[in-house]
Design a protein around this motif. Sequence first.
Motif, PDB file in Angstrom:
ATOM      1  N   ALA A 313      20.756  46.998  89.303  1.00 61.26           N
ATOM      2  CA  ALA A 313      20.941  45.436  89.309  1.00 61.26           C
ATOM      3  C   ALA A 313      21.044  44.824  90.710  1.00 61.26           C
ATOM      4  O   ALA A 313      20.649  43.665  90.746  1.00 61.26           O
ATOM      5  CB  ALA A 313      22.736  45.619  89.672  1.00 61.26           C
ATOM      6  N   ARG A 314      20.316  45.817  92.074  1.00 61.00           N
ATOM      7  CA  ARG A 314      19.604  44.840  93.181  1.00 61.00           C
ATOM      8  C   ARG A 314      18.496  44.067  92.444  1.00 61.00           C
ATOM      9  O   ARG A 314      17.567  42.982  92.864  1.00 61.00           O
ATOM     10  CB  ARG A 314      19.923  45.678  93.928  1.00 61.00           C
ATOM     11  CG  ARG A 314      21.068  46.311  94.380  1.00 61.00           C
ATOM     12  CD  ARG A 314      20.871  46.906  95.983  1.00 61.00           C
ATOM     13  NE  ARG A 314      21.857  47.597  96.249  1.00 61.00           N
ATOM     14  CZ  ARG A 314      22.458  49.130  95.433  1.00 61.00           C
ATOM     15  NH1 ARG A 314      21.874  50.042  95.259  1.00 61.00           N
ATOM     16  NH2 ARG A 314      23.323  49.739  96.243  1.00 61.00           N
ATOM     17  N   PHE A 315      17.662  44.900  91.663  1.00 62.34           N
ATOM     18  CA  PHE A 315      16.656  45.087  91.592  1.00 62.34           C
ATOM     19  C   PHE A 315      16.707  43.336  90.659  1.00 62.34           C
ATOM     20  O   PHE A 315      15.703  42.311  90.724  1.00 62.34           O
ATOM     21  CB  PHE A 315      16.073  45.716  90.570  1.00 62.34           C
ATOM     22  CG  PHE A 315      13.891  45.143  90.319  1.00 62.34           C
ATOM     23  CD1 PHE A 315      13.074  46.205  90.615  1.00 62.34           C
ATOM     24  CD2 PHE A 315      14.044  45.003  89.480  1.00 62.34           C
ATOM     25  CE1 PHE A 315      11.691  45.747  90.549  1.00 62.34           C
ATOM     26  CE2 PHE A 315      12.727  44.578  88.075  1.00 62.34           C
ATOM     27  CZ  PHE A 315      11.517  44.815  88.847  1.00 62.34           C
ATOM     28  N   LEU A 316      17.563  43.272  89.777  1.00 65.92           N
ATOM     29  CA  LEU A 316      17.320  42.162  88.913  1.00 65.92           C
ATOM     30  C   LEU A 316      17.898  40.698  89.892  1.00 65.92           C
ATOM     31  O   LEU A 316      17.431  39.870  89.699  1.00 65.92           O
ATOM     32  CB  LEU A 316      18.325  42.322  87.639  1.00 65.92           C
ATOM     33  CG  LEU A 316      18.680  43.383  86.666  1.00 65.92           C
ATOM     34  CD1 LEU A 316      18.671  43.610  85.326  1.00 65.92           C
ATOM     35  CD2 LEU A 316      16.978  43.454  86.223  1.00 65.92           C
ATOM     36  N   ALA A 317      18.898  41.353  90.457  1.00 63.11           N
ATOM     37  CA  ALA A 317      19.117  39.953  91.452  1.00 63.11           C
ATOM     38  C   ALA A 317      18.801  39.197  92.734  1.00 63.11           C
ATOM     39  O   ALA A 317      18.560  38.175  92.266  1.00 63.11           O
ATOM     40  CB  ALA A 317      20.642  40.551  92.598  1.00 63.11           C
ATOM     41  N   ASP A 318      17.891  40.406  93.192  1.00 57.75           N
ATOM     42  CA  ASP A 318      16.612  39.910  93.724  1.00 57.75           C
ATOM     43  C   ASP A 318      16.188  38.781  93.169  1.00 57.75           C
ATOM     44  O   ASP A 318      14.859  37.642  93.187  1.00 57.75           O
ATOM     45  CB  ASP A 318      15.860  40.865  93.978  1.00 57.75           C
ATOM     46  CG  ASP A 318      16.471  41.658  95.076  1.00 57.75           C
ATOM     47  OD1 ASP A 318      17.410  41.359  95.902  1.00 57.75           O
ATOM     48  OD2 ASP A 318      15.951  42.443  95.315  1.00 57.75           O
ATOM     49  N   ARG A 319      15.941  39.122  91.645  1.00 56.52           N
ATOM     50  CA  ARG A 319      14.814  38.403  90.762  1.00 56.52           C
ATOM     51  C   ARG A 319      15.338  37.404  90.037  1.00 56.52           C
ATOM     52  O   ARG A 319      14.500  36.195  89.162  1.00 56.52           O
ATOM     53  CB  ARG A 319      13.719  39.262  90.253  1.00 56.52           C
ATOM     54  CG  ARG A 319      12.915  39.560  90.785  1.00 56.52           C
ATOM     55  CD  ARG A 319      12.183  41.460  90.152  1.00 56.52           C
ATOM     56  NE  ARG A 319      11.611  41.707  91.426  1.00 56.52           N
ATOM     57  CZ  ARG A 319      12.082  42.280  91.504  1.00 56.52           C
ATOM     58  NH1 ARG A 319      13.100  42.902  92.098  1.00 56.52           N
ATOM     59  NH2 ARG A 319      11.376  43.499  92.355  1.00 56.52           N
ATOM     60  N   HIS A 320      16.451  37.161  89.812  1.00 58.49           N
ATOM     61  CA  HIS A 320      17.170  36.315  89.510  1.00 58.49           C
ATOM     62  C   HIS A 320      17.238  36.254  87.798  1.00 58.49           C
ATOM     63  O   HIS A 320      17.368  35.168  87.122  1.00 58.49           O
ATOM     64  CB  HIS A 320      17.217  34.758  90.072  1.00 58.49           C
ATOM     65  CG  HIS A 320      17.908  34.721  91.478  1.00 58.49           C
ATOM     66  ND1 HIS A 320      19.210  34.991  91.827  1.00 58.49           N
ATOM     67  CD2 HIS A 320      16.584  34.690  91.795  1.00 58.49           C
ATOM     68  CE1 HIS A 320      18.300  34.310  93.621  1.00 58.49           C
ATOM     69  NE2 HIS A 320      16.962  34.281  93.056  1.00 58.49           N
ATOM     70  N   ILE A 321      17.271  37.478  87.434  1.00 61.43           N
ATOM     71  CA  ILE A 321      17.481  37.445  85.585  1.00 61.43           C
ATOM     72  C   ILE A 321      18.273  38.550  85.350  1.00 61.43           C
ATOM     73  O   ILE A 321      18.797  39.827  86.014  1.00 61.43           O
ATOM     74  CB  ILE A 321      15.949  38.179  85.226  1.00 61.43           C
ATOM     75  CG1 ILE A 321      15.411  39.728  86.097  1.00 61.43           C
ATOM     76  CG2 ILE A 321      14.708  36.632  85.728  1.00 61.43           C
ATOM     77  CD1 ILE A 321      14.328  39.978  85.796  1.00 61.43           C
ATOM     78  N   GLY A 322      18.636  38.452  84.169  1.00 61.06           N
ATOM     79  CA  GLY A 322      19.450  39.560  83.451  1.00 61.06           C
ATOM     80  C   GLY A 322      20.831  39.989  83.554  1.00 61.06           C
ATOM     81  O   GLY A 322      21.680  38.409  84.372  1.00 61.06           O
ATOM     82  N   LEU A 323      21.758  40.274  83.231  1.00 62.98           N
ATOM     83  CA  LEU A 323      22.684  40.423  82.652  1.00 62.98           C
ATOM     84  C   LEU A 323      24.111  41.457  83.239  1.00 62.98           C
ATOM     85  O   LEU A 323      23.336  42.348  83.719  1.00 62.98           O
ATOM     86  CB  LEU A 323      23.638  40.305  81.789  1.00 62.98           C
ATOM     87  CG  LEU A 323      23.172  39.111  80.865  1.00 62.98           C
ATOM     88  CD1 LEU A 323      23.395  39.174  79.293  1.00 62.98           C
ATOM     89  CD2 LEU A 323      23.405  38.263  81.798  1.00 62.98           C
ATOM     90  N   THR A 324      24.994  41.191  84.161  1.00 66.13           N
ATOM     91  CA  THR A 324      25.389  42.649  85.461  1.00 66.13           C
ATOM     92  C   THR A 324      26.787  42.571  85.285  1.00 66.13           C
ATOM     93  O   THR A 324      27.383  41.868  85.141  1.00 66.13           O
ATOM     94  CB  THR A 324      24.939  42.468  86.654  1.00 66.13           C
ATOM     95  OG1 THR A 324      23.465  42.464  87.461  1.00 66.13           O
ATOM     96  CG2 THR A 324      25.726  43.566  87.195  1.00 66.13           C
ATOM     97  N   LEU A 325      27.374  44.099  84.255  1.00 64.91           N
ATOM     98  CA  LEU A 325      28.859  44.431  84.287  1.00 64.91           C
ATOM     99  C   LEU A 325      29.426  44.765  85.741  1.00 64.91           C
ATOM    100  O   LEU A 325      28.612  45.572  86.413  1.00 64.91           O
ATOM    101  CB  LEU A 325      28.658  45.657  83.252  1.00 64.91           C
ATOM    102  CG  LEU A 325      27.824  45.662  82.028  1.00 64.91           C
ATOM    103  CD1 LEU A 325      28.340  46.617  80.933  1.00 64.91           C
ATOM    104  CD2 LEU A 325      28.698  44.385  81.269  1.00 64.91           C
ATOM    105  N   ASP A 326      30.812  44.200  85.789  1.00 62.98           N
ATOM    106  CA  ASP A 326      31.053  44.707  87.133  1.00 62.98           C
ATOM    107  C   ASP A 326      31.804  45.881  87.224  1.00 62.98           C
ATOM    108  O   ASP A 326      32.063  46.840  87.861  1.00 62.98           O
ATOM    109  CB  ASP A 326      32.159  43.365  87.358  1.00 62.98           C
ATOM    110  CG  ASP A 326      31.860  42.209  87.360  1.00 62.98           C
ATOM    111  OD1 ASP A 326      30.431  42.339  88.363  1.00 62.98           O
ATOM    112  OD2 ASP A 326      32.406  40.541  87.116  1.00 62.98           O
TER     113      ASP A 326
END
Length: 391
Positions: A313-326
């Motif tokens: 999730a950190r990897f995706l957030a750094d690149r502003h891509i993907g979907l994340t479940l809470d």
Amino acid sequence: MLNILYLVHDLCDPAVRRRVTMLQTGGATVTLAGFRRAETVPDFGGLTPIDLGTTADRAFAQRLAAVAKAALSLGSSLAGIRKPDVIIGRNLEMLALANRARSLFGGSAPIVYECLDIHRLLLDQGAIGRTLRGAERFFSRNTQLLLTSSPAFLRDYFEAYGQIRVPAVLLQNKILDLSGKPPQQAKPPVLPTEGEPWRIAWFGALRCAKSLQLLADFTRRMQGRFEVILRGRPARTEFDDFDGFVRAEPYLFFEGAYRNPEDLAAIYGEVHFCWAIDFFEEGLNSSWLLPNRLYEGCRFGAVPIAMKGTETARFLADRHIGLTLDEPSVENLSEVLAGIDTETYLAQRGRITAQDLGMWICNPADCQGLVDRLGRLVGSERQNVLLEVAA
């Protein structure tokens, strides 16, 4: 030419084949030796591995016994091979054998520890964990380099526990592309028309019973609006009945094994999303790893789904891509995906395809860089001698 002895815990692991190919592409000669978890040793082209015997998943005591037995006979197993310039031990048990091999060849070859997973027993806070971490520190005494695949392994394990204080190289689980041609963006998949499903890929090492149940419950909730395509190697010891469970689910489909990288474009071209979640060792290794399927899916434009609080999730957030479940629930997964339509999906996919493809691909120059880094561990003098063992 750098001569590498590569000791592996499972010759049948497809990642071993990829690493051997990387080393050979980088200009090294490789002697491969290891255990296997199948009846036969897979084909490595012109390379014939040295078979050290069989081990089994979830059989820790049996693996220890196999390693001890292999250590006693390692001289005979390695008889006649050239003295290695570098010895790589993949996983803790092979690090122990790397030390034994080093002593057999005169005690001068640098050892490289390749650690791509942190076993849950290493994180045990009781006597077992303390013993195993002590063993890892002991067997690392001749290690000069650490190879690992996620920054979280360094930050949250090796540094946090004070295990190994040597330089580290981050080898992410990228797709091996040795074509030498500039990579091209993958063709987008066929988008669902009215009444057709969106498809979620769960490819690779299938070992997470919690993910399987969650995806089954979710697809039933969505009543066919989503399907899950499973491919790869199920760890059947982790499921009560993997095949029976999948057959009973109307929206889950297991399509068997696949070749990496040969089949990736075709199989990811059939899906829209990539399940990049693993609860196998929840809160531990599963929270720290960056899985193969993350790089495979993004390379071919599949939108990854990750779990909040993980390294993925950190990897995706750094690149502003993907979907994340809470949270790992049908309700939250439904909330994240229920609003997907063609427009929102293409926007998600577009953010992925806008990334540099080098983020997902390992090319020949990367292979050369790895071998060059290993070569810097070696002194200027090399002896091409044979290990001789008395009959």
